[in-house]
Design an enzyme around this catalytic site. Structure first.
Site, mmCIF file in Angstrom:
data_model
loop_
_atom_site.group_PDB
_atom_site.id
_atom_site.type_symbol
_atom_site.label_atom_id
_atom_site.label_comp_id
_atom_site.label_asym_id
_atom_site.label_seq_id
_atom_site.Cartn_x
_atom_site.Cartn_y
_atom_site.Cartn_z
ATOM 1 N N ASN A 10 0.886 -1.160 0.000
ATOM 2 C CA ASN A 10 0.000 0.000 0.000
ATOM 3 C C ASN A 10 0.929 1.215 0.000
ATOM 4 O OD1 ASN A 10 -1.700 2.127 0.657
ATOM 5 N ND2 ASN A 10 -2.765 1.038 2.306
ATOM 6 N N ARG A 95 -2.246 -1.794 -3.743
ATOM 7 C CA ARG A 95 -3.336 -0.831 -3.685
ATOM 8 C C ARG A 95 -3.080 0.201 -4.784
ATOM 9 N NH1 ARG A 95 -4.184 4.219 0.344
ATOM 10 N NH2 ARG A 95 -6.275 4.789 -0.343
ATOM 11 N N HIS A 184 -10.947 5.028 -1.352
ATOM 12 C CA HIS A 184 -10.986 4.195 -0.139
ATOM 13 C C HIS A 184 -12.002 3.062 -0.286
ATOM 14 C CE1 HIS A 184 -9.773 8.078 2.208
ATOM 15 N NE2 HIS A 184 -8.696 7.319 2.059
ATOM 16 N N ARG A 245 -6.084 18.026 3.566
ATOM 17 C CA ARG A 245 -6.923 18.421 2.423
ATOM 18 C C ARG A 245 -8.193 19.125 2.905
ATOM 19 N NH1 ARG A 245 -6.960 12.439 0.043
ATOM 20 N NH2 ARG A 245 -5.030 11.990 1.150
ATOM 21 N N GLU A 388 -7.395 -2.859 4.939
ATOM 22 C CA GLU A 388 -7.266 -2.793 3.485
ATOM 23 C C GLU A 388 -6.301 -3.858 2.971
ATOM 24 O OE1 GLU A 388 -6.452 1.453 4.170
ATOM 25 O OE2 GLU A 388 -7.465 1.848 2.266
#
Ligand SMILES: Nc1ncnc2c1ncn2[C@@H]1O[C@H](COP(=O)(O)OP(=O)(O)O)[C@@H](O)[C@H]1O
Ligand SMILES: CC(=O)OP(=O)(O)O
Ligand SMILES: [Mg+2]
Length: 413
Positions: A10, A95, A184, A245, A388
């Site tokens: 990832n 990922r 996501h 962000r 994940e």
């Protein structure tokens, strides 16, 4: 012996998280993280859970780029007798953040797939370049192995057109493939499924709102196991307030800054992606530090927290309306799993919607999925740790374990 191990990478903009798993039982053989890549203070933390290695190891000192980071990871694994040269390794799963509309499922990486991931760099500038380096480095280390891409966008491709389209000129949008893709997705898929399990019901029967609150943060509305809306858009900038962000803003802010403040396109990009969100509001993007400052009476930290939670609450309300009936609101990722005050504040005042947390249950720290609302609550408020890497490993292995086709290519190639 058939190969049953999967290495999952990832790769983030300045970090690589990795896990080596044995897919016969889903057990972890090693986990680790390289952070602050490209800085003087890079750090690799490697934890072997099997093989010859014992205990967590740390390396500090400059790691110049993702290629050097992966080389260091490979060395650590070799040290434990879990090296990438092992015949037991079946595949490497990556990922990949932006897959556009083309990739709705995990995909064996070919030259054409790489070209498409590269084409999408402008809409995931913080993420896809790191994913590409991760893939290239892994290919160089094991050219014979299938490399599989698992896309953040895949789970969101079920969104109806009215949720995915922006209300802008259709021709312009179509010419430039401007629409909401969402990210996501691997986490939203995994967590919504786990939440159904926690409620003791089939995923097809439950409607959930998933709040993935990590450094990047996004919300999704999942109806019967399918995503029907999500907060991130063309890029991972839209939606919730994040670590660095801004999330939603009036797009006119961007032309205003260019016209009035003389900022360039790139300046605005950096401002909104890297210098905004919690860090822009109060100088810190770590929720632990923000809570500590609030406890000391710091006003800018408090305001940052209030803005973060206010946005979260607006999305809970919006997705409640989108779904009509909600069975659970589920918190996940670093902030969602650990920050009890965020969970409490996000549902405060929503009792009329059936949303309440039990203060004692909410205060419990655990790695297990759990319900933090009282028994009588109409809607469950839950905490479900995301994974994940496990989900990427499962999807990767399912693809390669289906066996080669007649031409000797792995399934899905
Ligand atoms: N114990 C904690 N309490 C509050 N917030 C935490 C805690 N641990 C981690 N976090 C938050 O989680 C964030 C990282 O989340 P994570 O899901 O690992 O992000 P990413 O995968 O995007 O790097 C940190 O920046 C911090 O704000
Ligand atoms: C898509 C995205 O925002 O990812 P991350 O949270 O890893 O930055
Ligand atoms: Mg993350």
């Amino acid at each position: 012996m058939t190969a049953s191990r999967v290495l999952v990478l990832n790769s983030g903009s300045s970090s690589v998280k990795y896990q080596l798993l044995d897919m016969r039982d889903g057990s972890r053989l090693a986990v680790g993280l390289v952070e602050r890549i490209g800085e003087e203070t890079s750090r690799l933390v490697h934890t072997p859970l099997a093989g010859d290695g014992a205990g967590k190891r740390e390396r500090t000192g400059p790691i110049a780029d993702h290629a050097a980071a992966l080389k260091a990871v490979a060395e650590e694994l070799t040290h434990d007798g879990l090296g990438l040269d092992s015949p037991e390794l079946a595949a490497i799963g990556h990922r990949v953040v932006h897959g556009g509309l083309k990739f709705t499922a995990p995909t064996v990486i070919t030259d054409e797939v790489m070209a498409e991931i590269e084409r999408l760099v402008p809409v995931a500038p913080l993420h896809n370049p790191a994913n590409i380096t991760g893939i290239r480095t892994a290919q160089a280390l094991r050219p014979d192995l299938p490399q599989v891409a698992v896309f953040d966008t895949a789970f969101h491709t079920t969104m109806p057109e009215y949720a995915a389209r922006y209300a802008i000129d259709v021709e312009t949008a179509d010419a430039h493939r401007i629409r909401r893709y969402g990210f996501h997705g691997t986490s939203h898929a995994y967590v919504s499924r786990k939440a159904a399990e926690l409620l003791g019901r089939a995923p097809e029967d439950v409607n959930v709102i998933v709040l993935h609150l990590g450094n990047g943060a996004s919300a999704s509305a999942v109806a019967g196991g399918r995503c029907v809306d999500t907060s991130m858009g063309l890029t991972p900038l839209e939606g919730l307030v994040m670590g660095t962000r801004s999330g939603d803003i009036d797009p006119a802010v961007t032309f205003h800054l260019k016209r009035v403040a003389g900022m360039s396109e790139d300046d605005v990009d950096v401002l909104l992606n890297k210098k905004s969100g919690l860090v822009g509001l109060c100088g810190d993007n770590d929720m632990r530090e923000i809570r500590r400052r609030i406890d000391e009476g710091d006003r800018s930290a408090r305001l940052a927290f209030e803005i973060y939670v206010h946005r979260l609450k607006k999305y809970i309300g919006a997705y409640y309306a989108v779904l009509g009936r909600v069975d659970a609101v589920v918190f996940t990722a670093g902030v969602g799993e650990n920050a009890a005050p965020v969970r409490e504040a996000a549902v405060a005042g929503l009792e009329e919607l059936g949303l309440v947390v039990d203060t004692d249950l909410n205060a419990v720290r655990s790695d297990e999925p759990r319900i933090v609302s009282p028994d009588h609550a109409r809607v469950a408020v839950a905490v479900v740790p995301t994974d994940e890497e496990l989900e990427i490993a499962r999807q990767t292995f399912a693809l390669v374990d289906a066996g080669p086709d007649d031409a000797g290519r792995p399934a899905g190639a």
